[in-house]
Design an enzyme around this catalytic site. Structure first.
Site, short mmCIF file in Angstrom:
data_model
loop_
_atom_site.label_atom_id
_atom_site.label_comp_id
_atom_site.label_asym_id
_atom_site.label_seq_id
_atom_site.Cartn_x
_atom_site.Cartn_y
_atom_site.Cartn_z
N ASP A 60 -20.59 18.03 20.57
CA ASP A 60 -19.33 18.35 19.52
C ASP A 60 -18.56 19.24 20.17
OD1 ASP A 60 -17.74 19.57 17.55
OD2 ASP A 60 -19.55 19.80 16.18
N THR A 126 -0.61 12.11 17.10
CA THR A 126 -0.23 11.05 16.26
C THR A 126 1.32 11.45 15.77
OG1 THR A 126 -0.79 10.22 14.01
CG2 THR A 126 -1.24 12.54 14.62
N ASP A 127 1.77 9.99 15.25
CA ASP A 127 3.15 10.28 14.77
C ASP A 127 3.30 10.95 13.22
OD1 ASP A 127 1.86 8.34 13.45
OD2 ASP A 127 3.43 6.82 13.56
N GLU A 128 1.93 11.01 12.95
CA GLU A 128 1.89 11.73 11.66
C GLU A 128 2.22 13.08 11.46
OE1 GLU A 128 -1.14 10.75 8.92
OE2 GLU A 128 -1.70 8.53 9.83
N TYR A 150 -5.41 15.47 7.21
CA TYR A 150 -5.61 14.99 8.40
C TYR A 150 -4.42 15.16 9.37
CZ TYR A 150 -4.91 11.30 12.31
OH TYR A 150 -4.69 11.09 13.55
N LYS A 154 -4.28 17.73 12.71
CA LYS A 154 -3.68 17.27 13.91
C LYS A 154 -2.52 18.16 14.67
CE LYS A 154 -4.60 13.96 16.35
NZ LYS A 154 -5.68 14.06 17.31
P1 NAD Z 1 -11.94 7.17 15.66
O1 NAD Z 1 -12.29 7.83 14.47
O2 NAD Z 1 -12.53 5.72 15.73
O3 NAD Z 1 -12.77 7.86 16.90
C1 NAD Z 1 -13.03 9.19 16.88
C2 NAD Z 1 -13.97 9.57 17.81
O4 NAD Z 1 -14.33 11.07 18.00
C3 NAD Z 1 -15.57 9.28 17.40
O5 NAD Z 1 -16.11 8.43 18.71
C4 NAD Z 1 -16.14 10.62 16.87
O6 NAD Z 1 -17.54 10.19 16.94
C5 NAD Z 1 -15.74 11.58 17.95
N1 NAD Z 1 -15.66 12.77 17.18
C6 NAD Z 1 -15.38 13.15 16.09
N2 NAD Z 1 -15.74 14.55 15.83
C7 NAD Z 1 -16.14 14.85 17.05
C8 NAD Z 1 -16.36 16.04 17.63
N3 NAD Z 1 -16.38 17.30 16.63
N4 NAD Z 1 -16.95 16.25 18.75
C9 NAD Z 1 -16.93 15.16 19.54
N5 NAD Z 1 -16.55 13.98 19.06
C10 NAD Z 1 -16.18 13.64 17.86
O7 NAD Z 1 -10.59 7.36 16.32
P2 NAD Z 1 -9.51 6.76 17.01
O8 NAD Z 1 -8.83 5.94 15.78
O9 NAD Z 1 -10.08 6.11 18.20
O10 NAD Z 1 -8.48 7.86 17.25
C11 NAD Z 1 -8.52 8.56 18.50
C12 NAD Z 1 -7.28 9.94 18.47
O11 NAD Z 1 -6.21 9.06 18.56
C13 NAD Z 1 -7.49 10.51 17.53
O12 NAD Z 1 -7.33 12.00 18.16
C14 NAD Z 1 -6.54 10.16 16.46
O13 NAD Z 1 -5.84 11.17 15.92
C15 NAD Z 1 -5.39 9.47 17.45
N6 NAD Z 1 -4.55 8.59 16.68
C16 NAD Z 1 -4.96 7.61 16.41
C17 NAD Z 1 -4.16 6.61 16.02
C18 NAD Z 1 -4.83 5.10 15.13
O14 NAD Z 1 -3.92 4.51 14.36
N7 NAD Z 1 -6.08 4.97 15.22
C19 NAD Z 1 -2.92 6.72 16.01
C20 NAD Z 1 -2.54 7.80 16.68
C21 NAD Z 1 -3.31 8.45 17.30
O1 DAU Z 2 0.11 6.46 12.41
C1 DAU Z 2 -0.90 7.01 13.07
C2 DAU Z 2 -2.34 6.99 12.15
O2 DAU Z 2 -2.40 5.60 11.79
C3 DAU Z 2 -3.30 7.48 12.92
O3 DAU Z 2 -2.88 8.99 13.35
C4 DAU Z 2 -4.47 7.73 12.01
O4 DAU Z 2 -5.66 8.21 12.80
C5 DAU Z 2 -4.72 6.26 11.60
O5 DAU Z 2 -5.98 6.18 10.65
C6 DAU Z 2 -3.71 5.40 10.85
O6 DAU Z 2 -3.10 6.30 9.71
P1 DAU Z 2 -2.86 5.38 8.37
O7 DAU Z 2 -3.13 6.22 6.89
O8 DAU Z 2 -1.34 4.89 8.64
O9 DAU Z 2 -3.70 4.09 8.71
P2 DAU Z 2 -4.50 3.31 7.61
O10 DAU Z 2 -5.23 1.91 8.25
O11 DAU Z 2 -5.76 3.99 6.79
O12 DAU Z 2 -3.67 2.79 6.61
C7 DAU Z 2 -2.42 2.01 7.23
C8 DAU Z 2 -1.45 1.62 5.76
O13 DAU Z 2 -2.31 0.81 4.88
C9 DAU Z 2 -1.25 2.92 4.95
O14 DAU Z 2 0.16 2.97 4.28
C10 DAU Z 2 -2.33 3.09 3.89
C11 DAU Z 2 -2.58 1.49 3.59
N1 DAU Z 2 -3.92 1.12 3.14
C12 DAU Z 2 -4.63 1.45 3.72
C13 DAU Z 2 -6.09 1.26 3.48
C14 DAU Z 2 -7.46 1.53 4.27
C15 DAU Z 2 -3.86 0.52 1.98
O15 DAU Z 2 -2.90 0.19 1.33
N2 DAU Z 2 -5.14 0.10 1.59
C16 DAU Z 2 -6.38 0.37 2.37
O16 DAU Z 2 -7.48 0.24 1.62
#
Ligand code: NAD
Ligand code: DAU
Length: 342
Positions: A60, A126-128, A150, A154
């Site tokens: 962790d 993240t862009d969020e 979330y 971040k």
């Molecule tokens: P993910 O949820 O697929 O993976 C997260 C990983 O972190 C997992 O392997 C999990 O086991 C590990 N983890 C969680 N808590 C932990 C802890 N306390 N200690 C050690 N490991 C831990 O996430 P992702 O989509 O691959 O995102 C990776 C990074 O990119 C994140 O920081 C997320 O905020 C950022 N990000 C994601 C997106 C997206 O669209 N998925 C976009 C922009 C930024």
């Molecule tokens: O923008 C970057 C972020 O993108 C990352 O930081 C996050 O880790 C990643 O999860 C993602 O966040 P979003 O909330 O944008 O992603 P998600 O796939 O959950 O949803 C994308 C869009 O689709 C959002 O407007 C919500 C909508 N949605 C999502 C789900 C899961 C639905 O309409 N129905 C659904 O069941």
């Protein structure tokens, strides 16, 4: 840079980064440190598990003692922090784990990294953090206005990175990626969730009117962007990694159905996500000026992604059991019961 700790490297984007780094830099040692939460999956790392320059350690990032020992035992000089709780819907149901990992975990990593005298600390954000943006594009100096637990967690982690740079002179770089998609994404996020549900002819719960806009970035472009900024980002700076592929959710959903040859009647408009951000959009100018380029447009990326889920049922079918189904029930049962027709 020789011994790189990649935290969260068993997740979606982290594993794409680890696979890339192990292959691209045989002289680096890549140590993946991951708690293996529901989202962490060693199947994502099977292709590198026997490589000489790769190690895995379970732990962790908020556990100070284990972080300290992994830094020492591997003589770590660089940290790339992907570890996070990453799903907005789960943060609305249970914010606790988000503060633990995304805020406290980021702090512990920074603090132990500083004590250990590491070089670069690259933090994946993240862009969020910018929140909902009506018009135009977010730039790196824009105000943080996070809206979900979330996004707020971040933003908190990122601000700690900034403080460690300003106060202690740590060599930090922050990357802010947009919505990422591609192979090995846990099937709770829009694209893998809807693709795998549609394969099984299940209803697709589209929140609200489906006119929310996300900016889609293919996972390999995101992973290579982090590599680029790890090597070339200016210390103390943050960089947007934007997909510059903005799409309405409804259009993404329809494209997935088209690619699968499934009917649009699978779309169910369900009650919206609470506090749902309507639009994200970032300018990629700063990273581009430094030399970062993207390879994938949305059409190429979505075709490759849908094909991957069709061809890799072994990967996602075993995930969609047990606790996954409990989450599905909690998140969608009531919503689907009140779904409107398209
Ligand atoms: P993910 O949820 O697929 O993976 C997260 C990983 O972190 C997992 O392997 C999990 O086991 C590990 N983890 C969680 N808590 C932990 C802890 N306390 N200690 C050690 N490991 C831990 O996430 P992702 O989509 O691959 O995102 C990776 C990074 O990119 C994140 O920081 C997320 O905020 C950022 N990000 C994601 C997106 C997206 O669209 N998925 C976009 C922009 C930024
Ligand atoms: O923008 C970057 C972020 O993108 C990352 O930081 C996050 O880790 C990643 O999860 C993602 O966040 P979003 O909330 O944008 O992603 P998600 O796939 O959950 O949803 C994308 C869009 O689709 C959002 O407007 C919500 C909508 N949605 C999502 C789900 C899961 C639905 O309409 N129905 C659904 O069941």
């Amino acid at each position: 840079m020789k011994n790189i700790l990649v935290t969260g490297g068993a997740g979606f984007i982290g594993s794409a980064f680890v696979r890339h780094m192990v292959e691209a830099y045989p002289d680096y040692r890549i140590i993946c440190y991951d708690k293996l939460t529901y989202a962490g999956n060693l199947d994502n790392l099977l292709s590198v598990s026997d490589e000489e320059n790769y190690r895995f350690k379970r732990g962790d990032i908020a556990d100070r003692q284990t972080v300290e020992s992994v830094l020492q035992a591997n003589n770590i000089d660089t940290i790339v922090n992907f570890a996070a709780e990453s799903h907005v819907d789960r943060s609305i149901l249970d914010p606790d784990a988000f503060v633990h990992t995304d805020v406290v975990g980021a702090y512990i990593l920074l603090d132990e990294g500083r004590k250990h005298g590491i070089g670069r600390f690259c933090h994946v954000s993240t862009d969020e953090v910018y929140g909902d943006i009506d018009l135009g594009q977010s730039s790196e100096d824009d105000q943080f206005l996070p809206n979900s637990p979330y996004a707020a967690s971040k933003a908190g982690g990122e601000l700690m990175v900034r403080a460690y740079h300003v106060t202690y002179g740590m060599d930090t770089v922050v990357t802010r990626g947009s919505n990422t998609y591609g192979p090995y994404q846990y099937p709770e996020k829009l694209i893998p969730f809807f693709t795998t549900e549609a394969i099984d002819d299940k209803p697709l719960p589209l929140y609200g009117d489906g006119k929310q806009i996300r900016d889609w970035l293919y996972v390999d472009d995101h992973a290579l962007g982090v590599d680029f900024l790890l090597h070339h980002g200016i210390s103390g700076q943050a960089y947007n990694l934007a997909g510059e592929n903005q799409r309405f959710n409804i259009d993404v959903t329809k494209r997935i159905l088209e690619l699968l040859g499934k009917p649009q009647s699978l779309i169910k408009h369900v009650p919206d996500r609470e506090g749902h951000d309507r639009r994200y959009a970032m300018s990629a100018q700063k990273a581009r000026q430094l030399g970062w380029t993207r390879k994938f447009d949305f059409e190429t990326g979505i075709e490759a992604t849908v094909r991957w889920y069709l061809e890799n049922e072994w990967w996602w079918r075993k995930i969609k059991t047990g606790a996954y189904l409990d989450y599905y029930e909690r998140q969608y049962a009531e919503r689907l019961a009140t779904a409107k027709l398209p």
